[in-house]
Design an enzyme around this catalytic site. Sequence first.
Site, PDB file in Angstrom:
ATOM      1  CB  VAL A 146      -8.032  -0.907  -3.545  1.00 28.26           C
ATOM      2  CG1 VAL A 146      -8.445  -0.886  -2.057  1.00 28.26           C
ATOM      3  CG2 VAL A 146      -6.918  -1.915  -4.317  1.00 28.26           C
ATOM      4  CE1 TYR A 179      -3.065   2.906   0.162  1.00 26.52           C
ATOM      5  CE2 TYR A 179      -3.818   2.101   2.296  1.00 26.52           C
ATOM      6  CZ  TYR A 179      -4.178   3.128   1.274  1.00 26.52           C
ATOM      7  OH  TYR A 179      -5.428   4.502   1.622  1.00 26.52           O
ATOM      8  CE  LYS A 210      -5.513   1.361  -1.395  1.00 21.46           C
ATOM      9  NZ  LYS A 210      -6.739   1.248  -0.031  1.00 21.46           N
TER      10      LYS A 210
END
Length: 298
Positions: A202, A132, A160
Amino acid sequence: MWSGVLPAVTSKFKEDGSLDHDEMTRCFGLQMDAGCDGLIVCGSLGEGPMMTLDERIAVMRTAKAVSGGKPVLMTVAAASTRESCEIAQRAATAGADGLMVVPSLVYQTNDAETVATLRAVAEAGDLPIMIYSNKIAYRVDVTPALMEELASDKRFVAIKESSDDIRRTTEIFNRLGDRYAVLTGVDNLAYEALAVGAVGWVAGLVCAFPKETVAIYRLMKEGRNAEALALYRWFRSLLDLDVSTYLVQNIKLAEALAIGSNERVRAPRQPLSGETRKRVESIIRAAMEVRPALPAFG
């Protein structure tokens, strides 16, 4: 596993503050019914840092029971590397399909510390990992250079991308080719990211508007960009609610209005009130009044 629409689901609470597994089962089921490709639990939107580790595992198990075999990822986000490793280990033992890992929740790590933390979590959980990268929220930038440094460990499979700079997606591809699956993590940059090669989304507002989110993704994958763009333009005022200090309250209010859920949050958060609530509610209601019919897609 590392493509499509992956909702970062909200966690549901009863009036006494305990977990509401019945409501999570219902809401997670709506995501699956709409055609989402998996679930991500206990992230920022899922209020994971406000929960005990046992509660996080319980939420993950509820998601697993609903997902119909589609992947469920546990978010690893903690102040210390030790705690992050414990989350990863417990999630793996409890049956998580993968992890979404925030390098550092509180302390702003330097490059060496960032790499060391991610490697420690990978070793602890021994599961596929989506890194992330969110320098806006967490002040730690996992750059393409750091992604390249980590590339030799095959457990790091996806990114992400939440830098809020649409150029970053192309920079990752130009430097690393298809080494990583790149998913966009910024709702109001989703169309742009998918247009330049991101393979997944996402998503946050998907919690309240799952069918529209899935439609945009599927239309883009079918090359029907004009239809996706028209839907995205309608969606944009709602998607902006994800990019806010109050994203949890904003999206839970959208869930209350769109799918009949509730706005309960864990303190210190409180549901929106006053002029802020009026403004956000007016945005949601205005969009719902002109909610478009969805085109058919594969």
